[in-house]
Design an enzyme around this catalytic site. Structure first.
Site, PDB file in Angstrom:
ATOM      1  N   THR A   1     155.947 -29.519 -25.870  1.00  0.00           N
ATOM      2  CA  THR A   1     157.381 -29.702 -25.613  1.00  0.00           C
ATOM      3  C   THR A   1     157.695 -31.060 -24.978  1.00  0.00           C
ATOM      4  O   THR A   1     158.839 -31.300 -24.593  1.00  0.00           O
ATOM      5  CB  THR A   1     157.916 -28.569 -24.710  1.00  0.00           C
ATOM      6  OG1 THR A   1     157.113 -28.503 -23.534  1.00  0.00           O
ATOM      7  CG2 THR A   1     157.877 -27.228 -25.422  1.00  0.00           C
TER       8      THR A   1
ATOM      9  N   THR B   1     163.989 -25.928 -32.730  1.00  0.00           N
ATOM     10  CA  THR B   1     164.824 -26.736 -31.844  1.00  0.00           C
ATOM     11  C   THR B   1     166.017 -27.374 -32.548  1.00  0.00           C
ATOM     12  O   THR B   1     165.978 -27.612 -33.770  1.00  0.00           O
ATOM     13  CB  THR B   1     163.931 -27.852 -31.240  1.00  0.00           C
ATOM     14  OG1 THR B   1     164.744 -28.796 -30.566  1.00  0.00           O
ATOM     15  CG2 THR B   1     163.163 -28.609 -32.310  1.00  0.00           C
ATOM     16  N   ASP B   2     167.023 -27.687 -31.760  1.00  0.00           N
ATOM     17  CA  ASP B   2     168.165 -28.469 -32.265  1.00  0.00           C
ATOM     18  C   ASP B   2     167.744 -29.878 -32.657  1.00  0.00           C
ATOM     19  O   ASP B   2     168.458 -30.564 -33.384  1.00  0.00           O
ATOM     20  CB  ASP B   2     169.280 -28.516 -31.200  1.00  0.00           C
ATOM     21  CG  ASP B   2     168.802 -29.022 -29.845  1.00  0.00           C
ATOM     22  OD1 ASP B   2     167.629 -28.750 -29.484  1.00  0.00           O
ATOM     23  OD2 ASP B   2     169.582 -29.680 -29.132  1.00  0.00           O
TER      24      ASP B   2
ATOM     25  N   TYR C   1     158.559 -35.170 -32.352  1.00  0.00           N
ATOM     26  CA  TYR C   1     158.649 -33.772 -31.906  1.00  0.00           C
ATOM     27  C   TYR C   1     159.470 -32.952 -32.904  1.00  0.00           C
ATOM     28  O   TYR C   1     159.053 -31.880 -33.332  1.00  0.00           O
ATOM     29  CB  TYR C   1     159.293 -33.726 -30.505  1.00  0.00           C
ATOM     30  CG  TYR C   1     159.686 -32.341 -30.040  1.00  0.00           C
ATOM     31  CD1 TYR C   1     158.726 -31.440 -29.583  1.00  0.00           C
ATOM     32  CD2 TYR C   1     161.017 -31.931 -30.054  1.00  0.00           C
ATOM     33  CE1 TYR C   1     159.090 -30.165 -29.153  1.00  0.00           C
ATOM     34  CE2 TYR C   1     161.392 -30.661 -29.623  1.00  0.00           C
ATOM     35  CZ  TYR C   1     160.426 -29.790 -29.181  1.00  0.00           C
ATOM     36  OH  TYR C   1     160.795 -28.527 -28.759  1.00  0.00           O
TER      37      TYR C   1
HETATM   38  N1  LIG Z   1     162.506 -26.676 -23.578  1.00  0.00           N
HETATM   39  C1  LIG Z   1     163.536 -26.860 -24.407  1.00  0.00           C
HETATM   40  O1  LIG Z   1     164.548 -27.446 -24.049  1.00  0.00           O
HETATM   41  C2  LIG Z   1     163.474 -26.320 -25.811  1.00  0.00           C
HETATM   42  C3  LIG Z   1     164.558 -26.532 -26.671  1.00  0.00           C
HETATM   43  C4  LIG Z   1     164.508 -26.002 -27.971  1.00  0.00           C
HETATM   44  C5  LIG Z   1     163.388 -25.313 -28.384  1.00  0.00           C
HETATM   45  N2  LIG Z   1     162.338 -25.148 -27.543  1.00  0.00           N
HETATM   46  C6  LIG Z   1     161.166 -24.411 -28.018  1.00  0.00           C
HETATM   47  O2  LIG Z   1     161.100 -23.178 -27.312  1.00  0.00           O
HETATM   48  C7  LIG Z   1     159.732 -22.794 -27.138  1.00  0.00           C
HETATM   49  C8  LIG Z   1     159.447 -22.533 -25.665  1.00  0.00           C
HETATM   50  O3  LIG Z   1     159.697 -23.708 -24.927  1.00  0.00           O
HETATM   51  P1  LIG Z   1     159.551 -23.765 -23.339  1.00  0.00           P
HETATM   52  O4  LIG Z   1     160.658 -24.614 -22.836  1.00  0.00           O
HETATM   53  O5  LIG Z   1     159.329 -22.407 -22.778  1.00  0.00           O
HETATM   54  O6  LIG Z   1     158.199 -24.619 -23.222  1.00  0.00           O
HETATM   55  P2  LIG Z   1     157.287 -24.882 -21.952  1.00  0.00           P
HETATM   56  O7  LIG Z   1     157.923 -24.386 -20.701  1.00  0.00           O
HETATM   57  O8  LIG Z   1     156.858 -26.313 -22.041  1.00  0.00           O
HETATM   58  O9  LIG Z   1     156.047 -23.931 -22.255  1.00  0.00           O
HETATM   59  C9  LIG Z   1     155.198 -24.160 -23.331  1.00  0.00           C
HETATM   60  C10 LIG Z   1     153.885 -23.492 -22.989  1.00  0.00           C
HETATM   61  O10 LIG Z   1     152.993 -23.739 -24.101  1.00  0.00           O
HETATM   62  C11 LIG Z   1     151.716 -23.960 -23.544  1.00  0.00           C
HETATM   63  N3  LIG Z   1     150.871 -24.719 -24.454  1.00  0.00           N
HETATM   64  C12 LIG Z   1     150.952 -26.034 -24.783  1.00  0.00           C
HETATM   65  N4  LIG Z   1     149.971 -26.356 -25.629  1.00  0.00           N
HETATM   66  C13 LIG Z   1     149.251 -25.220 -25.846  1.00  0.00           C
HETATM   67  C14 LIG Z   1     148.114 -24.911 -26.614  1.00  0.00           C
HETATM   68  N5  LIG Z   1     147.491 -25.839 -27.350  1.00  0.00           N
HETATM   69  N6  LIG Z   1     147.649 -23.635 -26.604  1.00  0.00           N
HETATM   70  C15 LIG Z   1     148.253 -22.681 -25.867  1.00  0.00           C
HETATM   71  N7  LIG Z   1     149.334 -22.913 -25.102  1.00  0.00           N
HETATM   72  C16 LIG Z   1     149.819 -24.184 -25.094  1.00  0.00           C
HETATM   73  C17 LIG Z   1     151.974 -24.745 -22.260  1.00  0.00           C
HETATM   74  O11 LIG Z   1     150.870 -24.584 -21.439  1.00  0.00           O
HETATM   75  P3  LIG Z   1     150.504 -25.690 -20.319  1.00  0.00           P
HETATM   76  O12 LIG Z   1     151.419 -25.359 -19.186  1.00  0.00           O
HETATM   77  O13 LIG Z   1     149.074 -25.426 -20.053  1.00  0.00           O
HETATM   78  O14 LIG Z   1     150.774 -27.032 -20.923  1.00  0.00           O
HETATM   79  C18 LIG Z   1     153.222 -24.039 -21.734  1.00  0.00           C
HETATM   80  O15 LIG Z   1     152.893 -22.960 -20.877  1.00  0.00           O
HETATM   81  C19 LIG Z   1     158.917 -23.917 -27.761  1.00  0.00           C
HETATM   82  O16 LIG Z   1     158.625 -23.581 -29.100  1.00  0.00           O
HETATM   83  C20 LIG Z   1     159.854 -25.092 -27.747  1.00  0.00           C
HETATM   84  O17 LIG Z   1     159.546 -26.057 -28.744  1.00  0.00           O
HETATM   85  C21 LIG Z   1     162.358 -25.627 -26.262  1.00  0.00           C
END
Ligand SMILES: NC(=O)c1ccc[n+]([C@@H]2O[C@H](COP(=O)([O-])OP(=O)(O)OC[C@H]3O[C@@H](n4cnc5c(N)ncnc54)[C@H](OP(=O)(O)O)[C@@H]3O)[C@@H](O)[C@H]2O)c1
Length: 281
Positions: free
Chosen positions: A71, A106-107, A130
């Site tokens: 992310t 994502t947007d 990304y």
């Molecule tokens: N954040 C936003 O604003 C946003 C917006 C639109 C869509 N999304 C999507 O929504 C989903 C959830 O996002 P979020 O904000 O909850 O993300 P986040 O808080 O960054 O959490 C992502 C998690 O994935 C884990 N991760 C990363 N690489 C990995 C790997 N190789 N194997 C296993 N785990 C791994 C990370 O672990 P570590 O802590 O160890 O790195 C983290 O715990 C994602 O698909 C993201 O693309 C997010």
């Protein structure tokens, strides 16, 4: 002899796997699905860039909620292959578990040229590495998946804009925040409830736009955070170009659904209040 009624404790409880359980959405989903038999995995339990081991792939899962993702939007520009290993191969590995899958996009798959909300039939055109990896990840999810595009996530845990602003608002009199990107800040607790609505309602699989009602710029969001948290910090409105960040972001990325039965989320301002209540509570 086969039991007509299996273990009464298991009956009605789904076996649900959550990846990325250490992340903000994973955390909210773990709470929302607490009535089920949840297996919540951190990166150390399963690095999703590799196929799952045979115990996970044994096929007794009812649902996979795949939130593990790369992310770091700016970091993906320097290492697009690293980002793709998580955001594309990782989704394919989750889909290979052969259970119904919920995965998140994502947007940032859009270029932001529209000035009315993006719906599912709008053509994607990502501006960043990304965004490209997330778009390819959508395709890797396969047919047995709900693919939820959401935006600007925040919650009471993990790294997000609300927590950053609360920290900066305590330390400074003024923060500079961009005022030329418009979207829907979405509270992970509300998104997790919408995931349950889709899954429990057995709504059709495929692409769904799921984001908070209302819209704002990051600067307006920051002002609301300071107001609701009672912080006297001022917001200086700046343009994205002033930040010189590696990844370009869409100027407009409001998401709405055109699909029948789509879950509707509360307004982002309500999400902010719910998040702040969790933080003080
Ligand atoms: N954040 C936003 O604003 C946003 C917006 C639109 C869509 N999304 C999507 O929504 C989903 C959830 O996002 P979020 O904000 O909850 O993300 P986040 O808080 O960054 O959490 C992502 C998690 O994935 C884990 N991760 C990363 N690489 C990995 C790997 N190789 N194997 C296993 N785990 C791994 C990370 O672990 P570590 O802590 O160890 O790195 C983290 O715990 C994602 O698909 C993201 O693309 C997010």
């Amino acid at each position: 002899m086969e039991h007509e009624h299996p273990d009464p404790v298991r009956a009605g409880r789904r076996r649900v796997l959550i990846t990325g359980a250490g992340g903000q959405l994973g955390h909210a989903l773990e709470k929302a699905f607490a009535g089920d038999d949840v297996v919540a995995l951190l990166r150390g339990d399963w690095d999703v860039t590799h196929p799952a081991d045979s115990t996970l792939a044994a096929g007794d899962l009812d649902l996979v909620l795949h939130t593990a993702a790369w992310t770091d939007v700016d970091g993906a520009e320097a290492d697009p292959q690293g980002a793709a290993a998580v955001n594309v191969a990782g989704v394919a590995h989750a889909a290979a578990l052969k259970a119904p899958l919920v995965t998140f996009s994502t947007d940032y798959v859009f270029d932001g040229r529209k000035r009315s909300p993006y719906v599912e039939s709008d053509g994607p055109s990502p501006m960043s590495a990304y965004g490209r990896t997330k778009l390819h990840g959508e395709a890797a999810a396969g047919q047995n998946a709900w693919v939820l595009r959401t935006s600007w996530l925040f919650g009471s845990t993990g790294h997000n804009f609300v927590r950053t602003m609360l920290r900066l608002g305590e330390e400074r009199d003024e923060v500079s925040v961009v005022d030329d990107q418009r979207g829907c800040p979405t509270f992970v607790g509300h998104l997790a409830a919408a995931v349950r609505e889709l899954v429990d309602g057995d709504l059709p699989k495929g692409l769904w736009h799921v984001a908070a009602a209302g819209e704002c710029t990051w600067a307006e969001f920051a002002e609301a955070i300071f107001e609701d948290a009672g912080l006297a910090c001022r917001v200086r409105r700046i343009r994205s170009a002033e930040l010189e960040r590696p990844a370009r972001r869409p100027a407009y990325s409001v998401l709405r659904s055109e699909r029948a039965g789509a879950p509707t989320l509360p307004h982002w301002r309500e999400g902010l209040r719910a998040c702040l209540a969790e933080l003080v509570g």
